[in-house]
Write a protein that holds these residues in place. Structure first.
Motif, PDB file in Angstrom:
ATOM      1  N   SER A  73       5.287   0.739   0.855  1.00 40.53           N
ATOM      2  CA  SER A  73       5.147   0.664  -0.602  1.00 40.53           C
ATOM      3  C   SER A  73       3.715   1.003  -1.001  1.00 40.53           C
ATOM      4  N   ILE A  74       3.582   1.458  -2.209  1.00 38.10           N
ATOM      5  CA  ILE A  74       2.267   1.738  -2.776  1.00 38.10           C
ATOM      6  C   ILE A  74       2.037   0.716  -3.884  1.00 38.10           C
ATOM      7  N   ASP A  75       0.939  -0.011  -3.776  1.00 38.23           N
ATOM      8  CA  ASP A  75       0.653  -1.015  -4.790  1.00 38.23           C
ATOM      9  C   ASP A  75      -0.717  -0.771  -5.411  1.00 38.23           C
TER      10      ASP A  75
ATOM     11  N   SER B  10      -3.428   8.047  -3.237  1.00 39.83           N
ATOM     12  CA  SER B  10      -2.672   7.544  -2.095  1.00 39.83           C
ATOM     13  C   SER B  10      -1.547   8.511  -1.806  1.00 39.83           C
ATOM     14  N   VAL B  11      -1.501   9.008  -0.559  1.00 36.27           N
ATOM     15  CA  VAL B  11      -0.459   9.946  -0.134  1.00 36.27           C
ATOM     16  C   VAL B  11       0.281   9.310   1.033  1.00 36.27           C
TER      17      VAL B  11
ATOM     18  N   SER C 157      -1.219   8.221   4.725  1.00 35.04           N
ATOM     19  CA  SER C 157      -0.415   7.646   5.812  1.00 35.04           C
ATOM     20  C   SER C 157       0.674   8.628   6.197  1.00 35.04           C
ATOM     21  N   ILE C 158       0.788   8.882   7.502  1.00 37.82           N
ATOM     22  CA  ILE C 158       1.850   9.752   8.015  1.00 37.82           C
ATOM     23  C   ILE C 158       2.586   8.955   9.080  1.00 37.82           C
TER      24      ILE C 158
ATOM     25  N   THR D 279      -7.249   0.966   1.729  1.00 38.42           N
ATOM     26  CA  THR D 279      -8.652   0.854   1.342  1.00 38.42           C
ATOM     27  C   THR D 279      -8.747  -0.256   0.313  1.00 38.42           C
ATOM     28  N   GLN D 280      -9.858  -0.929   0.330  1.00 36.96           N
ATOM     29  CA  GLN D 280     -10.091  -1.952  -0.683  1.00 36.96           C
ATOM     30  C   GLN D 280     -11.587  -1.987  -0.956  1.00 36.96           C
TER      31      GLN D 280
END
Length: 190
Positions: free
Chosen positions: A125-127, A185-186, A118-119, A67-68
């Motif tokens: 990576s999570i940023d 965020s998962v 996200s699965i 998402t942004q």
């Protein structure tokens, strides 16, 4: 006689040319109880408000939910605005799912709720790009430096949101130039 009537008519209609005052009170009362699934609520009172609820879900081998949100606001606002935001009663109680509530009163406020899930089988990576906001608010006040800002109040009932399960995101603001955000965020991988 006709001139007198014309002058009286002009004075009586002068109020129609005046702008009505902006009402800076946002209230939610008893709404959204027992919600199920995905619920997004945006409520704003006043001028120049920006609000967003964004959800992204991805499932699969290379799943990547993103998402942004970009909010940009350039305004000149008088900081002496009176503003009130309230959530009353049993609003959003006993619900289940993903809830995003943005409530603001006043002027030039920005609010955002973002959830991404996200699965997949590949790690990712999570940023910090999940939520990106830009806020440029110019507050011009020509009054003396000892002038008081407007009256601001936030209220939430003790019964609101009770008994709810899942993800609850709440942004509540009153005033001028506030910027609030919630982001979740998962990432699940096999």
């Amino acid at each position: 006689m006709n001139r007198t009537l014309l002058i009286i008519a002009m004075f009586c209609s002068a109020s129609t040319f005046a702008q009505s005052p902006v009402i800076n009170n946002a209230e939610i009362d008893g709404s959204g109880a027992q919600y199920q699934g995905n619920l997004g609520v945006n409520q704003a009172a006043g001028d120049l408000q920006q609000q967003a609820n964004a959800r992204a879900i991805a499932v699969g081998h290379g799943a990547s939910a993103t998402t942004q949100i970009r909010q940009r606001l350039r305004t000149v606002v008088d900081p002496r605005i009176d503003a009130r935001s309230s959530i009353q009663g049993d609003s959003f109680s006993h619900g289940n799912g993903v809830l995003g509530v943005n409530q603001s009163a006043g002027a030039s406020n920005q609010q955002a709720n973002a959830v991404r899930i996200s699965i997949g089988t590949q790690p990712q990576s999570i940023d910090d790009s999940v939520l990106r906001q830009q806020n440029v608010t110019l507050i011009i006040n020509s009054d003396p430096t000892d002038s008081e800002p407007g009256y601001r109040q936030i209220a939430t009932s003790d019964q609101a949101f009770t008994g709810s399960r899942g993800v609850i995101q709440l942004n509540q603001s009153a005033g001028v130039g506030n910027r609030t955000a919630n982001t979740l965020s998962v990432r699940v991988t096999d």
